[in-house]
Design a protein around this motif. Structure first.
Motif, PDB file in Angstrom:
ATOM      1  N   TYR A 155      34.173  -6.844 -14.354  1.00  0.00           N
ATOM      2  CA  TYR A 155      32.706  -6.931 -14.374  1.00  0.00           C
ATOM      3  C   TYR A 155      32.302  -8.319 -13.902  1.00  0.00           C
ATOM      4  O   TYR A 155      33.093  -9.276 -13.919  1.00  0.00           O
ATOM      5  CB  TYR A 155      32.131  -6.626 -15.769  1.00  0.00           C
ATOM      6  CG  TYR A 155      32.485  -7.632 -16.840  1.00  0.00           C
ATOM      7  CD1 TYR A 155      31.777  -8.830 -16.982  1.00  0.00           C
ATOM      8  CD2 TYR A 155      33.521  -7.371 -17.737  1.00  0.00           C
ATOM      9  CE1 TYR A 155      32.101  -9.741 -17.974  1.00  0.00           C
ATOM     10  CE2 TYR A 155      33.839  -8.268 -18.724  1.00  0.00           C
ATOM     11  CZ  TYR A 155      33.127  -9.451 -18.841  1.00  0.00           C
ATOM     12  OH  TYR A 155      33.454 -10.354 -19.818  1.00  0.00           O
ATOM     13  N   LEU A 156      31.015  -8.417 -13.470  1.00  0.00           N
ATOM     14  CA  LEU A 156      30.459  -9.674 -12.972  1.00  0.00           C
ATOM     15  C   LEU A 156      28.978  -9.682 -13.292  1.00  0.00           C
ATOM     16  O   LEU A 156      28.307  -8.638 -13.226  1.00  0.00           O
ATOM     17  CB  LEU A 156      30.676  -9.796 -11.464  1.00  0.00           C
ATOM     18  CG  LEU A 156      30.130 -11.047 -10.761  1.00  0.00           C
ATOM     19  CD1 LEU A 156      31.030 -11.433  -9.597  1.00  0.00           C
ATOM     20  CD2 LEU A 156      28.712 -10.818 -10.240  1.00  0.00           C
ATOM     21  N   TYR A 157      28.445 -10.866 -13.637  1.00  0.00           N
ATOM     22  CA  TYR A 157      27.008 -10.990 -13.911  1.00  0.00           C
ATOM     23  C   TYR A 157      26.542 -12.370 -13.442  1.00  0.00           C
ATOM     24  O   TYR A 157      27.322 -13.338 -13.374  1.00  0.00           O
ATOM     25  CB  TYR A 157      26.704 -10.797 -15.396  1.00  0.00           C
ATOM     26  CG  TYR A 157      27.340 -11.836 -16.302  1.00  0.00           C
ATOM     27  CD1 TYR A 157      26.670 -13.014 -16.622  1.00  0.00           C
ATOM     28  CD2 TYR A 157      28.618 -11.632 -16.817  1.00  0.00           C
ATOM     29  CE1 TYR A 157      27.267 -13.958 -17.444  1.00  0.00           C
ATOM     30  CE2 TYR A 157      29.209 -12.565 -17.632  1.00  0.00           C
ATOM     31  CZ  TYR A 157      28.531 -13.740 -17.947  1.00  0.00           C
ATOM     32  OH  TYR A 157      29.115 -14.676 -18.739  1.00  0.00           O
ATOM     33  N   GLU A 158      25.232 -12.459 -13.110  1.00  0.00           N
ATOM     34  CA  GLU A 158      24.630 -13.730 -12.683  1.00  0.00           C
ATOM     35  C   GLU A 158      23.164 -13.714 -13.093  1.00  0.00           C
ATOM     36  O   GLU A 158      22.489 -12.684 -12.993  1.00  0.00           O
ATOM     37  CB  GLU A 158      24.759 -13.899 -11.173  1.00  0.00           C
ATOM     38  CG  GLU A 158      24.253 -15.250 -10.685  1.00  0.00           C
ATOM     39  CD  GLU A 158      24.435 -15.410  -9.190  1.00  0.00           C
ATOM     40  OE1 GLU A 158      24.102 -16.493  -8.657  1.00  0.00           O
ATOM     41  OE2 GLU A 158      24.900 -14.443  -8.523  1.00  0.00           O
ATOM     42  N   THR A 159      22.659 -14.886 -13.563  1.00  0.00           N
ATOM     43  CA  THR A 159      21.274 -14.996 -14.012  1.00  0.00           C
ATOM     44  C   THR A 159      20.487 -15.943 -13.118  1.00  0.00           C
ATOM     45  O   THR A 159      21.045 -16.647 -12.266  1.00  0.00           O
ATOM     46  CB  THR A 159      21.219 -15.514 -15.473  1.00  0.00           C
ATOM     47  OG1 THR A 159      21.767 -16.838 -15.511  1.00  0.00           O
ATOM     48  CG2 THR A 159      22.003 -14.602 -16.395  1.00  0.00           C
ATOM     49  N   GLU A 160      19.158 -15.966 -13.343  1.00  0.00           N
ATOM     50  CA  GLU A 160      18.273 -16.800 -12.538  1.00  0.00           C
ATOM     51  C   GLU A 160      18.563 -18.294 -12.685  1.00  0.00           C
ATOM     52  O   GLU A 160      18.364 -19.061 -11.743  1.00  0.00           O
ATOM     53  CB  GLU A 160      16.808 -16.534 -12.913  1.00  0.00           C
ATOM     54  CG  GLU A 160      16.271 -15.204 -12.442  1.00  0.00           C
ATOM     55  CD  GLU A 160      14.822 -15.031 -12.842  1.00  0.00           C
ATOM     56  OE1 GLU A 160      14.057 -14.479 -12.033  1.00  0.00           O
ATOM     57  OE2 GLU A 160      14.453 -15.468 -13.961  1.00  0.00           O
ATOM     58  N   ASN A 161      18.988 -18.722 -13.862  1.00  0.00           N
ATOM     59  CA  ASN A 161      19.191 -20.157 -14.105  1.00  0.00           C
ATOM     60  C   ASN A 161      20.603 -20.615 -13.792  1.00  0.00           C
ATOM     61  O   ASN A 161      21.043 -21.671 -14.251  1.00  0.00           O
ATOM     62  CB  ASN A 161      18.842 -20.506 -15.550  1.00  0.00           C
ATOM     63  CG  ASN A 161      19.713 -19.779 -16.555  1.00  0.00           C
ATOM     64  OD1 ASN A 161      20.276 -18.729 -16.236  1.00  0.00           O
ATOM     65  ND2 ASN A 161      19.812 -20.309 -17.764  1.00  0.00           N
ATOM     66  N   GLY A 162      21.359 -19.841 -13.002  1.00  0.00           N
ATOM     67  CA  GLY A 162      22.637 -20.316 -12.497  1.00  0.00           C
ATOM     68  C   GLY A 162      23.848 -19.987 -13.330  1.00  0.00           C
ATOM     69  O   GLY A 162      24.926 -20.547 -13.088  1.00  0.00           O
ATOM     70  N   ILE A 163      23.723 -19.106 -14.315  1.00  0.00           N
ATOM     71  CA  ILE A 163      24.891 -18.693 -15.093  1.00  0.00           C
ATOM     72  C   ILE A 163      25.618 -17.592 -14.334  1.00  0.00           C
ATOM     73  O   ILE A 163      25.005 -16.607 -13.909  1.00  0.00           O
ATOM     74  CB  ILE A 163      24.487 -18.185 -16.493  1.00  0.00           C
ATOM     75  CG1 ILE A 163      23.797 -19.303 -17.286  1.00  0.00           C
ATOM     76  CG2 ILE A 163      25.706 -17.683 -17.254  1.00  0.00           C
ATOM     77  CD1 ILE A 163      23.301 -18.866 -18.645  1.00  0.00           C
ATOM     78  N   LEU A 164      26.923 -17.757 -14.157  1.00  0.00           N
ATOM     79  CA  LEU A 164      27.739 -16.783 -13.438  1.00  0.00           C
ATOM     80  C   LEU A 164      29.029 -16.547 -14.208  1.00  0.00           C
ATOM     81  O   LEU A 164      29.670 -17.509 -14.661  1.00  0.00           O
ATOM     82  CB  LEU A 164      28.064 -17.286 -12.021  1.00  0.00           C
ATOM     83  CG  LEU A 164      28.997 -16.389 -11.179  1.00  0.00           C
ATOM     84  CD1 LEU A 164      28.336 -15.043 -10.898  1.00  0.00           C
ATOM     85  CD2 LEU A 164      29.382 -17.100  -9.891  1.00  0.00           C
ATOM     86  N   GLY A 165      29.409 -15.268 -14.386  1.00  0.00           N
ATOM     87  CA  GLY A 165      30.624 -14.935 -15.103  1.00  0.00           C
ATOM     88  C   GLY A 165      31.311 -13.724 -14.503  1.00  0.00           C
ATOM     89  O   GLY A 165      30.658 -12.812 -13.990  1.00  0.00           O
ATOM     90  N   GLU A 166      32.626 -13.724 -14.578  1.00  0.00           N
ATOM     91  CA  GLU A 166      33.401 -12.603 -14.041  1.00  0.00           C
ATOM     92  C   GLU A 166      34.682 -12.465 -14.845  1.00  0.00           C
ATOM     93  O   GLU A 166      35.273 -13.485 -15.265  1.00  0.00           O
ATOM     94  CB  GLU A 166      33.739 -12.816 -12.565  1.00  0.00           C
ATOM     95  CG  GLU A 166      34.474 -11.656 -11.945  1.00  0.00           C
ATOM     96  CD  GLU A 166      34.754 -11.869 -10.462  1.00  0.00           C
ATOM     97  OE1 GLU A 166      35.286 -10.948  -9.808  1.00  0.00           O
ATOM     98  OE2 GLU A 166      34.438 -12.975  -9.964  1.00  0.00           O
ATOM     99  N   GLU A 167      35.127 -11.200 -15.066  1.00  0.00           N
ATOM    100  CA  GLU A 167      36.345 -10.954 -15.825  1.00  0.00           C
ATOM    101  C   GLU A 167      37.035  -9.726 -15.281  1.00  0.00           C
ATOM    102  O   GLU A 167      36.401  -8.729 -14.910  1.00  0.00           O
ATOM    103  CB  GLU A 167      36.047 -10.783 -17.317  1.00  0.00           C
ATOM    104  CG  GLU A 167      37.283 -10.536 -18.160  1.00  0.00           C
ATOM    105  CD  GLU A 167      36.965 -10.467 -19.647  1.00  0.00           C
ATOM    106  OE1 GLU A 167      36.347 -11.426 -20.145  1.00  0.00           O
ATOM    107  OE2 GLU A 167      37.301  -9.445 -20.280  1.00  0.00           O
TER     108      GLU A 167
END
Length: 254
Positions: free
Chosen positions: A175-187
């Motif tokens: 999975y991967l996610y990203e927000t407007e304020n620059g948070i990015l995560g992937e696993e």
């Protein structure tokens, strides 16, 4: 004439017999005690029957009956002139610069004398001990190695998710996610053979922009050994710790 001669011979024999060298004290006359008319026949004549006869009482303590008699002597304050406390009611306020600072370097401008070199100032023979300063641990700042972030670093009322992906496979997921304020995560997770059988081993990362404007990134692994994060801002494990763990494991302590 014959009788006189015999008498003289007897006296001479007696004199020779007594002069045999032994000591013989001179005879003494033993006095003879005779009872006086109207006196006593040699017995002790005391003034009474031999018992103690006290004077004026029956021999007991004549103060009181032996019980404690309380004397009520109340405290009387001696209010002498000049004996009252004449100080002020101001609380104590410490002044660290009262004697020229801590006394280092010549007692606070005292001229670099011997006492100033050792940190003690001498005022009229009195020695002021200098308390050691507390040791402040040195904290290594890891932030100089971090890049500049692109996000805001402030959550405020919340930011929208601008990207979100995910998929599930028979042997794993991602999975991967990203927000407007620059948070990015992937696993990513995969079923792998591990020490106690098949289990999921997950690897991933996430990064965000801190309040200082720097980008903080964390890479991690999650498996039978737990969650193990790695990052430039995370303190490193000392090199001797893994060696110690391996030694304890080989000795059966773990």
């Amino acid at each position: 004439m014959l009788r006189l001669t015999i008498f003289l011979l007897v006296c001479a024999a007696v004199a020779l017999a007594q002069n045999d060298g032994r000591y013989r004290p001179a005879p003494t006359t033993v006095p003879v005690l005779r009872a006086r008319p109207g006196g006593f026949a040699g017995r002790y004549s005391g003034g009474n029957d031999g018992r103690y006869v006290p004077l004026g009482n029956d021999g007991r303590y004549s103060g009181n009956d032996g019980r404690y008699v309380h004397m009520d002597n109340k405290y009387q304050h001696d209010h002498r002139p000049g004996g009252d406390y004449s100080g002020t009611n101001d609380p104590y306020r410490g002044d660290k610069d009262k004697f020229g600072g801590s006394g280092r370097g010549g007692g606070g401008g005292g001229g670099g004398g011997a006492n100033g070199a050792t940190g003690n100032a001498n005022f009229g023979g009195a020695t002021t001990a200098v308390r050691p300063r507390p040791v402040v641990p040195v904290v290594v700042d890891q932030r100089p190695n971090l890049p500049q972030g692109t996000g805001t670093g402030v959550g405020k009322g919340g930011f929208a998710i601008i990207r979100q992906e995910g998929a599930v496979q028979p042997d794993g997921y991602n999975y991967l996610y990203e927000t407007e304020n620059g948070i990015l995560g992937e696993e990513n997770g995969r079923i792998e053979k591990q020490t106690e059988g098949d289990a999921i081993r997950a690897t991933g990362f996430y990064h965000y922009t801190g309040d200082d404007g720097l980008l903080y990134r964390v890479d991690y692994t999650a498996d039978e050994n737990g969650f193990v994060p790695v990052g430039e801002h995370i303190p490193k494990v000392p090199a001797h710790i893994p060696k110690l763990l391996e030694y304890l494991k080989s000795q059966g302590a773990l």
